[in-house]
Motif scaffolding. Structure first.
Motif, mmCIF file in Angstrom:
data_model
loop_
_atom_site.group_PDB
_atom_site.id
_atom_site.type_symbol
_atom_site.label_atom_id
_atom_site.label_comp_id
_atom_site.label_asym_id
_atom_site.label_seq_id
_atom_site.Cartn_x
_atom_site.Cartn_y
_atom_site.Cartn_z
ATOM 1 N N TYR A 1 0.832 -1.204 0.000
ATOM 2 C CA TYR A 1 0.000 0.000 0.000
ATOM 3 C C TYR A 1 0.870 1.259 0.000
ATOM 4 C CZ TYR A 1 -3.348 -3.588 1.247
ATOM 5 O OH TYR A 1 -4.107 -4.730 1.245
ATOM 6 N N PRO A 2 1.505 1.562 -1.152
ATOM 7 C CA PRO A 2 2.320 2.778 -1.211
ATOM 8 C C PRO A 2 1.447 4.030 -1.103
ATOM 9 C CG PRO A 2 2.127 1.785 -3.392
ATOM 10 C CD PRO A 2 1.467 0.845 -2.424
ATOM 11 N N THR A 3 2.092 5.162 -0.883
ATOM 12 C CA THR A 3 1.387 6.435 -0.761
ATOM 13 C C THR A 3 0.544 6.687 -2.003
ATOM 14 O OG1 THR A 3 3.190 7.293 0.578
ATOM 15 C CG2 THR A 3 1.697 8.918 -0.415
ATOM 16 N N LEU A 4 -0.698 7.066 -1.785
ATOM 17 C CA LEU A 4 -1.612 7.301 -2.901
ATOM 18 C C LEU A 4 -1.410 8.694 -3.484
ATOM 19 C CD1 LEU A 4 -4.909 5.687 -1.538
ATOM 20 C CD2 LEU A 4 -3.170 4.676 -3.024
ATOM 21 N N PHE A 5 -1.583 8.773 -4.801
ATOM 22 C CA PHE A 5 -1.490 10.027 -5.525
ATOM 23 C C PHE A 5 -2.878 10.655 -5.569
ATOM 24 C CE2 PHE A 5 -1.926 12.341 -9.547
ATOM 25 C CZ PHE A 5 -0.826 13.200 -9.483
ATOM 26 N N SER A 6 -2.969 11.941 -5.335
ATOM 27 C CA SER A 6 -4.255 12.631 -5.397
ATOM 28 C C SER A 6 -4.596 12.933 -6.852
ATOM 29 C CB SER A 6 -4.203 13.932 -4.596
ATOM 30 O OG SER A 6 -5.389 14.672 -4.834
ATOM 31 N N LEU A 7 -5.658 12.313 -7.349
ATOM 32 C CA LEU A 7 -6.067 12.557 -8.733
ATOM 33 C C LEU A 7 -6.534 13.996 -8.938
ATOM 34 C CD1 LEU A 7 -7.927 9.238 -9.639
ATOM 35 C CD2 LEU A 7 -5.564 9.872 -10.110
ATOM 36 N N GLY A 8 -6.755 14.721 -7.853
ATOM 37 C CA GLY A 8 -7.152 16.126 -7.943
ATOM 38 C C GLY A 8 -5.971 17.074 -8.065
ATOM 39 N N SER A 9 -4.747 16.536 -8.067
ATOM 40 C CA SER A 9 -3.547 17.368 -8.192
ATOM 41 C C SER A 9 -3.349 17.827 -9.630
ATOM 42 C CB SER A 9 -2.301 16.576 -7.764
ATOM 43 O OG SER A 9 -2.410 16.158 -6.430
ATOM 44 N N ALA A 10 -2.766 19.001 -9.792
ATOM 45 C CA ALA A 10 -2.436 19.504 -11.125
ATOM 46 C C ALA A 10 -1.292 18.669 -11.698
ATOM 47 C CB ALA A 10 -2.036 20.966 -11.049
ATOM 48 N N VAL A 11 -1.381 18.358 -12.978
ATOM 49 C CA VAL A 11 -0.340 17.573 -13.654
ATOM 50 C C VAL A 11 0.729 18.529 -14.168
ATOM 51 C CG1 VAL A 11 0.131 16.011 -15.580
ATOM 52 C CG2 VAL A 11 -1.987 15.756 -14.259
ATOM 53 N N GLU A 12 1.976 18.297 -13.726
ATOM 54 C CA GLU A 12 3.096 19.170 -14.094
ATOM 55 C C GLU A 12 4.217 18.414 -14.806
ATOM 56 O OE1 GLU A 12 2.912 22.401 -13.687
ATOM 57 O OE2 GLU A 12 1.090 22.428 -12.483
ATOM 58 N N GLU A 13 4.010 17.105 -15.049
ATOM 59 C CA GLU A 13 5.023 16.287 -15.705
ATOM 60 C C GLU A 13 4.354 14.992 -16.178
ATOM 61 O OE1 GLU A 13 7.965 14.711 -12.947
ATOM 62 O OE2 GLU A 13 6.499 14.832 -11.328
ATOM 63 N N ASN A 14 5.056 14.228 -17.028
ATOM 64 C CA ASN A 14 4.559 12.915 -17.412
ATOM 65 C C ASN A 14 4.486 12.048 -16.160
ATOM 66 O OD1 ASN A 14 4.380 13.425 -20.215
ATOM 67 N ND2 ASN A 14 6.569 13.022 -20.453
ATOM 68 N N LEU A 15 3.417 11.263 -16.049
ATOM 69 C CA LEU A 15 3.213 10.426 -14.870
ATOM 70 C C LEU A 15 2.889 8.996 -15.266
ATOM 71 C CD1 LEU A 15 0.779 12.685 -12.777
ATOM 72 C CD2 LEU A 15 3.194 12.267 -12.296
ATOM 73 N N THR A 16 3.369 8.067 -14.454
ATOM 74 C CA THR A 16 2.924 6.682 -14.526
ATOM 75 C C THR A 16 2.310 6.378 -13.172
ATOM 76 O OG1 THR A 16 4.650 6.047 -16.087
ATOM 77 C CG2 THR A 16 3.602 4.274 -14.847
ATOM 78 N N LEU A 17 1.032 6.012 -13.189
ATOM 79 C CA LEU A 17 0.319 5.713 -11.947
ATOM 80 C C LEU A 17 -0.037 4.228 -11.901
ATOM 81 C CD1 LEU A 17 -2.035 8.826 -11.764
ATOM 82 C CD2 LEU A 17 0.166 8.467 -10.613
ATOM 83 N N TYR A 18 0.128 3.639 -10.728
ATOM 84 C CA TYR A 18 -0.127 2.220 -10.520
ATOM 85 C C TYR A 18 -1.362 2.037 -9.639
ATOM 86 C CZ TYR A 18 4.677 1.824 -12.118
ATOM 87 O OH TYR A 18 5.831 1.907 -12.869
ATOM 88 N N ALA A 19 -2.224 1.120 -10.028
ATOM 89 C CA ALA A 19 -3.402 0.820 -9.210
ATOM 90 C C ALA A 19 -2.947 0.153 -7.906
ATOM 91 C CB ALA A 19 -4.351 -0.106 -9.966
ATOM 92 N N VAL A 20 -3.585 0.543 -6.830
ATOM 93 C CA VAL A 20 -3.323 -0.053 -5.519
ATOM 94 C C VAL A 20 -4.604 -0.775 -5.114
ATOM 95 C CG1 VAL A 20 -2.700 0.367 -3.112
ATOM 96 C CG2 VAL A 20 -1.692 1.773 -4.932
ATOM 97 N N TRP A 21 -4.510 -2.101 -5.006
ATOM 98 C CA TRP A 21 -5.681 -2.936 -4.739
ATOM 99 C C TRP A 21 -5.649 -3.477 -3.322
ATOM 100 C CZ3 TRP A 21 -9.303 -2.800 -8.334
ATOM 101 C CH2 TRP A 21 -8.945 -2.528 -9.654
ATOM 102 N N GLU A 22 -6.826 -3.608 -2.748
ATOM 103 C CA GLU A 22 -6.979 -4.218 -1.429
ATOM 104 C C GLU A 22 -7.838 -5.470 -1.600
ATOM 105 O OE1 GLU A 22 -7.521 -2.403 2.842
ATOM 106 O OE2 GLU A 22 -9.292 -2.040 1.595
ATOM 107 N N PRO A 23 -7.365 -6.628 -1.096
ATOM 108 C CA PRO A 23 -8.184 -7.833 -1.204
ATOM 109 C C PRO A 23 -9.546 -7.614 -0.545
ATOM 110 C CG PRO A 23 -5.970 -8.389 -0.490
ATOM 111 C CD PRO A 23 -6.090 -6.886 -0.431
ATOM 112 N N ALA A 24 -10.587 -8.099 -1.188
ATOM 113 C CA ALA A 24 -11.960 -7.940 -0.689
ATOM 114 C C ALA A 24 -12.545 -9.299 -0.320
ATOM 115 C CB ALA A 24 -12.827 -7.271 -1.749
ATOM 116 N N GLN A 25 -13.614 -9.265 0.419
ATOM 117 C CA GLN A 25 -14.357 -10.480 0.764
ATOM 118 C C GLN A 25 -15.009 -11.014 -0.515
ATOM 119 O OE1 GLN A 25 -14.029 -11.427 3.855
ATOM 120 N NE2 GLN A 25 -15.430 -13.113 4.023
ATOM 121 N N THR A 26 -14.886 -12.297 -0.744
ATOM 122 C CA THR A 26 -15.451 -12.898 -1.947
ATOM 123 C C THR A 26 -15.924 -14.313 -1.630
ATOM 124 O OG1 THR A 26 -15.034 -13.285 -4.292
ATOM 125 C CG2 THR A 26 -13.242 -13.813 -2.791
#
Length: 136
Positions: A57-82
């Motif tokens: 669970y790395p630090t999450l990026f705020s999608l509301g932040s202004a983009v000032e450079e090229n970015l690569t964002l990785y999905a952070v998943w939490e196991p759910a009840q199934t």
């Protein structure tokens, strides 16, 4: 023309695909277009750091932040009840030698549905397997 625009790449880590976005400098990511799903998991958010076994669970990026450079964002998943189903097969009587993987050497006995968390390791107990399964 493109000098004031940046690419935002989305690595879904097993989720459904999310298209790359081209964002003007200082603008925000179009959050309506970053929806992704993965069976058995809940999306916690997006991170600039790829999740690892040591740092799930790395630090999450705020999608509301202004983009000032090229970015690569990785999905952070939490196991759910199934829920999941275990299907029990029994070896047919009078099979000589190793029955192998040939389905005709087995009969369906029963199935049971359980619940758990994705990635959870389970151990079936004798109560789970019901030692009274009768061969057909």
């Amino acid at each position: 023309y493109f000098s004031d625009q940046y690419y935002v790449f989305f690595i879904t880590e097993g989720g459904t695909m999310v298209d790359t976005q081209l964002i003007k400098k200082g603008q925000k990511i179009n959050t309506a277009k970053v929806n992704t799903t993965r069976p058995g998991y809940t999306l916690k958010g997006w991170s600039r750091t790829q999740p690892t076994e040591a740092n799930r669970y790395p630090t999450l990026f705020s999608l509301g932040s202004a983009v000032e450079e090229n970015l690569t964002l990785y999905a952070v998943w939490e196991p759910a009840q199934t829920s999941y189903t275990v299907v029990y097969w029994v070896e047919k009587a009078n099979i000589q030698g190793d029955p192998g993987n040939d389905q005709k050497n087995y009969d369906y006995a029963l199935h049971k549905t359980f619940t758990g968390t994705a990635e959870e390791i389970i151990a079936l107990t004798e109560v789970d397997t019901d030692s009274r399964i009768d061969a057909k």
